[in-house]
Scaffold this motif. Structure first.
Motif, PDB file in Angstrom:
ATOM      1  N   ALA A 142      28.591  80.694  72.249  1.00  0.00           N
ATOM      2  CA  ALA A 142      27.771  79.842  71.385  1.00  0.00           C
ATOM      3  C   ALA A 142      27.481  80.527  70.052  1.00  0.00           C
ATOM      4  N   HIS A 143      27.502  79.760  68.995  1.00  0.00           N
ATOM      5  CA  HIS A 143      27.054  80.250  67.699  1.00  0.00           C
ATOM      6  C   HIS A 143      25.556  79.962  67.600  1.00  0.00           C
ATOM      7  N   LEU A 144      24.764  80.940  68.038  1.00  0.00           N
ATOM      8  CA  LEU A 144      23.323  80.745  68.097  1.00  0.00           C
ATOM      9  C   LEU A 144      22.721  80.785  66.695  1.00  0.00           C
ATOM     10  N   VAL A 145      21.932  79.788  66.390  1.00  0.00           N
ATOM     11  CA  VAL A 145      21.203  79.724  65.117  1.00  0.00           C
ATOM     12  C   VAL A 145      19.763  79.396  65.467  1.00  0.00           C
ATOM     13  N   THR A 146      18.942  80.424  65.491  1.00  0.00           N
ATOM     14  CA  THR A 146      17.560  80.221  65.914  1.00  0.00           C
ATOM     15  C   THR A 146      16.632  81.143  65.145  1.00  0.00           C
ATOM     16  N   PRO A 147      15.455  80.670  64.776  1.00  0.00           N
ATOM     17  CA  PRO A 147      14.461  81.594  64.245  1.00  0.00           C
ATOM     18  C   PRO A 147      13.979  82.527  65.350  1.00  0.00           C
ATOM     19  N   GLY A 148      13.343  83.592  64.951  1.00  0.00           N
ATOM     20  CA  GLY A 148      12.841  84.535  65.942  1.00  0.00           C
ATOM     21  C   GLY A 148      13.746  85.731  66.106  1.00  0.00           C
ATOM     22  N   PRO A 149      13.436  86.588  67.060  1.00  0.00           N
ATOM     23  CA  PRO A 149      14.156  87.865  67.218  1.00  0.00           C
ATOM     24  C   PRO A 149      15.642  87.697  67.510  1.00  0.00           C
ATOM     25  N   VAL A 150      16.049  86.645  68.207  1.00  0.00           N
ATOM     26  CA  VAL A 150      17.468  86.470  68.529  1.00  0.00           C
ATOM     27  C   VAL A 150      18.272  86.204  67.271  1.00  0.00           C
ATOM     28  N   GLY A 151      17.753  85.372  66.378  1.00  0.00           N
ATOM     29  CA  GLY A 151      18.384  85.123  65.095  1.00  0.00           C
ATOM     30  C   GLY A 151      19.732  84.436  65.203  1.00  0.00           C
ATOM     31  N   GLU A 152      20.628  84.795  64.278  1.00  0.00           N
ATOM     32  CA  GLU A 152      21.962  84.196  64.279  1.00  0.00           C
ATOM     33  C   GLU A 152      22.923  85.131  65.021  1.00  0.00           C
ATOM     34  N   VAL A 153      23.617  84.593  66.002  1.00  0.00           N
ATOM     35  CA  VAL A 153      24.577  85.352  66.802  1.00  0.00           C
ATOM     36  C   VAL A 153      25.874  84.552  66.846  1.00  0.00           C
ATOM     37  N   GLU A 154      26.951  85.147  66.375  1.00  0.00           N
ATOM     38  CA  GLU A 154      28.221  84.412  66.286  1.00  0.00           C
ATOM     39  C   GLU A 154      28.779  84.045  67.655  1.00  0.00           C
ATOM     40  N   ASN A 155      28.686  84.965  68.605  1.00  0.00           N
ATOM     41  CA  ASN A 155      29.235  84.704  69.943  1.00  0.00           C
ATOM     42  C   ASN A 155      28.173  85.050  70.979  1.00  0.00           C
ATOM     43  N   GLY A 156      27.266  84.133  71.160  1.00  0.00           N
ATOM     44  CA  GLY A 156      26.107  84.425  71.988  1.00  0.00           C
ATOM     45  C   GLY A 156      26.100  83.677  73.309  1.00  0.00           C
ATOM     46  N   THR A 157      25.154  84.084  74.147  1.00  0.00           N
ATOM     47  CA  THR A 157      24.976  83.474  75.470  1.00  0.00           C
ATOM     48  C   THR A 157      23.492  83.192  75.687  1.00  0.00           C
ATOM     49  N   VAL A 158      23.214  82.073  76.307  1.00  0.00           N
ATOM     50  CA  VAL A 158      21.843  81.725  76.699  1.00  0.00           C
ATOM     51  C   VAL A 158      21.840  81.479  78.202  1.00  0.00           C
ATOM     52  N   VAL A 159      20.932  82.126  78.912  1.00  0.00           N
ATOM     53  CA  VAL A 159      20.799  81.931  80.358  1.00  0.00           C
ATOM     54  C   VAL A 159      19.473  81.223  80.630  1.00  0.00           C
ATOM     55  N   VAL A 160      19.558  80.145  81.391  1.00  0.00           N
ATOM     56  CA  VAL A 160      18.386  79.322  81.709  1.00  0.00           C
ATOM     57  C   VAL A 160      18.178  79.292  83.221  1.00  0.00           C
ATOM     58  N   ARG A 161      16.959  79.564  83.646  1.00  0.00           N
ATOM     59  CA  ARG A 161      16.586  79.482  85.056  1.00  0.00           C
ATOM     60  C   ARG A 161      15.393  78.543  85.214  1.00  0.00           C
ATOM     61  N   ASP A 162      15.568  77.499  86.022  1.00  0.00           N
ATOM     62  CA  ASP A 162      14.475  76.561  86.311  1.00  0.00           C
ATOM     63  C   ASP A 162      13.814  76.040  85.031  1.00  0.00           C
ATOM     64  N   GLY A 163      14.646  75.739  84.035  1.00  0.00           N
ATOM     65  CA  GLY A 163      14.136  75.131  82.818  1.00  0.00           C
ATOM     66  C   GLY A 163      13.611  76.105  81.785  1.00  0.00           C
ATOM     67  N   ARG A 164      13.628  77.393  82.079  1.00  0.00           N
ATOM     68  CA  ARG A 164      13.139  78.402  81.135  1.00  0.00           C
ATOM     69  C   ARG A 164      14.278  79.315  80.698  1.00  0.00           C
ATOM     70  N   ILE A 165      14.243  79.743  79.464  1.00  0.00           N
ATOM     71  CA  ILE A 165      15.217  80.693  78.962  1.00  0.00           C
ATOM     72  C   ILE A 165      14.848  82.077  79.496  1.00  0.00           C
ATOM     73  N   VAL A 166      15.799  82.728  80.131  1.00  0.00           N
ATOM     74  CA  VAL A 166      15.516  84.071  80.666  1.00  0.00           C
ATOM     75  C   VAL A 166      16.248  85.153  79.871  1.00  0.00           C
ATOM     76  N   ALA A 167      17.291  84.771  79.132  1.00  0.00           N
ATOM     77  CA  ALA A 167      17.999  85.750  78.303  1.00  0.00           C
ATOM     78  C   ALA A 167      18.767  85.012  77.220  1.00  0.00           C
ATOM     79  N   ALA A 168      18.896  85.644  76.049  1.00  0.00           N
ATOM     80  CA  ALA A 168      19.662  85.060  74.946  1.00  0.00           C
ATOM     81  C   ALA A 168      20.081  86.177  74.008  1.00  0.00           C
ATOM     82  N   GLY A 169      21.320  86.116  73.542  1.00  0.00           N
ATOM     83  CA  GLY A 169      21.792  87.129  72.606  1.00  0.00           C
ATOM     84  C   GLY A 169      23.284  87.343  72.711  1.00  0.00           C
ATOM     85  N   SER A 170      23.732  88.499  72.193  1.00  0.00           N
ATOM     86  CA  SER A 170      25.172  88.761  72.104  1.00  0.00           C
ATOM     87  C   SER A 170      25.720  89.509  73.321  1.00  0.00           C
TER      88      SER A 170
END
Length: 417
Positions: free
Chosen positions: A34-62
Motif C-alpha cells: 500500500a502507498h500509505l498517505v496518512t498524517p501522524g507518525p506513520v506518514g507517507e510510506v511507498e510500500n506499506g502494510t496495515v494490520v487490523v485485528r477486530d476492527g482496530r489497527i495493530v500495526a502500520a508502516g514499512s
C-alpha cells in the motif's frame, strides 16, 4: 491537478479480494503493498502494510509482518488513507430540503434553541449517507441549523452538534454534544435585534445569566433547558462553533472568547486570512470551504481562494468541508485539492480532511490517521484522493468493509439495462 503520488490502475484484483468476504466478517485483515498517505507518525510510506485485528489497527508502516493465516488484501501500490471526516453536514438529518417531513436539523419550537440536540433526529437509513461514504467519508459532524420562518422569534443558538459514523448499522451516533452552534454576522444579527452591536451585547447578557443561580424564567426566549445546555459551553467543556465571515466579526468573537474563557471553533470564516495571526495566537481552529471566493454578501468581500494556505502558514488548525450539508459533502476532497492548488501543502490538505477534524472535535485518539490503537477507518483509492476522477475501491469503517453502492448507483444500474 496532478499530485506526485502514483495512481494505481490494477484495481480489479483489489475489488475481487475485498469483496471475497462478507462485510460483517472483515474485521481482521492486512493491507499490503500500500502507498500509505496518512498524517501522524506513520506518514507517507511507498510500500506499506496495515494490520487490523477486530476492527482496530495493530500495526502500520514499512516493515510490518503479516501474521500467518490473516486475510490479506494486496493494494497493488494504490494510495491508502484514513477515512475522511466531514464537517458542517446534516447527514442523517435531512433527505430533501423542500420536503419538511424529511428535515430534522432545525426547530420552530420557541422554547428550544441551545437545547436542540441533533442526536435524537438521526436516521441511519438516510440515502445521503452512502452517497457521502462513496466519497471516502467515514465519519461526519452533523450540525443543527436555524428555522427563520418566524421572523419575530429571537434565536441566538441553533443547538448541539454530534459526531456520527457512516458505517452500515442501526446506531450511527459516535459522540453527542461535540459543539454548540451559533451564527453571527449579518444573518446572526438579523435574529437578534438586527445589529451586530445588539448581538454581542445580548450574548454577554446570556452568558452572564448562565453563570448566575437558576431562576424561574429567563429573557430572550431562553428556557431552563437552554440555560442548562449552555453551561458546558461556559465551563469550557463544549466548544462553541461560531459561524462568522467578516474579519471584524472574527475579532469580536476572539475578544468574547477571551472574556468568558470559551473554547471556540470558527466556521465559514471567509475573511479569516486577514486576521490569521490573531486566530493562531488564540489557538482557535477553523472549518472552511476553500472554494468560497465570490462574496454572497458584504460579510465576505475579502473571500480568497488562498484562505486555507494563509491560515495554515500562520499556524491555524483547519478542517475542510464539502459544498453543502448533504449531497455534496463528498466534494470535500475536491475542495482540499483546490486549496492545494492555491498553496496549501499536500500533506496539510490530507490532514485537513482527516486528523485535523478529529483533533478539533476531540476524537483524535480514536480516528483520523492510520496508527496502532485507532479504529480501522481506511480507504483504498484508485488514484490521488484529491483528484475529482479518483474513486475509492474499498472502504472500511471500524474494520468493517462497506458496500460501494448507494440508492443512486442502484437506480443507475436498474435503468441502464
Amino acid at each position: 491537478m496532478t499530485h506526485r503520488f502514483p495512481a494505481s490502475a490494477a484495481l480489479a484484483l483489489i475489488l475481487a479480494a475485498t469483496t471475497a468476504a462478507s462485510p460483517a466478517a472483515a474485521q481482521s485483515f492486512a493491507i499490503t503493498n500500500a502507498h500509505l498517505v496518512t498524517p501522524g507518525p506513520v506518514g507517507e510510506v511507498e510500500n506499506g502494510t496495515v494490520v487490523v485485528r477486530d476492527g482496530r489497527i495493530v500495526a502500520a508502516g514499512s516493515s510490518v509482518a503479516v501474521p500467518a493465516g490473516l486475510r490479506t488484501i494486496d493494494a497493488k501500490g494504490a494510495t491508502v488513507t484514513p477515512g475522511l471526516i466531514a464537517v458542517n453536514t446534516a447527514l442523517g438529518l435531512v433527505e430533501v430540503n423542500s420536503v419538511g417531513g424529511s428535515v430534522d436539523n432545525r426547530t420552530k419550537n420557541s422554547g428550544i434553541s441551545a437545547s436542540f440536540d441533533v442526536q435524537y433526529g438521526l436516521n441511519p437509513a438516510s440515502t445521503l449517507i452512502p452517497i457521502a461514504r462513496l466519497g471516502g467519508v467515514t465519519h461526519a459532524v452533523v450540525m443543527p441549523d436555524y428555522d427563520d420562518s418566524d421572523q419575530e422569534r429571537e434565536l441566538p443558538f441553533a443547538g448541539k452538534a454530534a459526531m456520527i459514523s457512516l458505517g452500515e448499522g442501526a446506531n450511527i451516533l459516535q459522540r453527542p454534544g461535540v459543539g454548540m452552534m451559533l451564527e453571527l454576522g449579518e444573518d446572526g444579527a438579523a435574529r437578534i435585534g438586527g445589529s451586530r452591536a445588539t448581538e454581542f451585547v445580548q450574548l454577554r447578557q446570556i452568558f452572564d445569566l448562565v453563570r448566575q443561580p437558576p431562576r424561574d424564567e429567563y429573557p430572550f426566549e431562553l428556557s431552563q433547558a437552554d440555560i442548562a445546555a449552555l453551561k458546558p459551553v461556559l465551563a469550557g467543556t463544549m466548544p462553541l462553533i461560531v459561524v462568522v465571515h467578516r474579519a471584524a466579526d472574527i475579532r469580536q468573537v476572539l475578544t468574547l472568547a477571551r472574556e468568558y474563557r470559551l473554547r471556540i471553533i470558527l466556521s465559514g470564516a471567509e475573511e479569516a486570512w486577514r486576521v490569521a495571526d490573531e486566530i493562531a495566537a488564540a489557538k482557535v481552529p477553523v472549518l472552511i470551504n476553500p472554494t468560497s471566493n465570490i462574496p454572497s454578501n458584504f460579510d465576505m468581500l475579502g473571500a480568497s481562494l488562498r484562505n486555507a494556505a494563509i491560515l495554515k502558514a500562520a499556524g491555524v488548525e483547519i478542517a475542510i468541508g464539502g459544498n453543502d450539508a448533504g449531497h455534496r459533502v463528498r466534494e470535500m476532497r475536491y475542495n482540499a485539492g483546490l486549496a492545494v492548488s492555491r498553496g496549501l501543502p499536500y500533506a496539510a490538505g490530507i490532514e485537513a480532511l482527516t486528523l485535523a477534524p478529529a483533533r478539533i472535535f476531540g476524537v483524535a485518539d480514536q480516528m483520523g490517521s492510520i496508527a496502532p490503537g485507532k479504529a480501522a477507518d481506511i480507504v483504498i483509492w484508485d488514484g490521488d484522493p484529491l483528484e475529482p476522477l479518483t474513486q475509492p475501491t474499498a472502504i472500511f469503517i471500524a474494520g468493517q468493509e462497506q458496500p460501494l453502492t448507494s440508492r443512486a448507483t442502484e437506480l443507475g444500474k436498474r435503468y441502464a439495462r
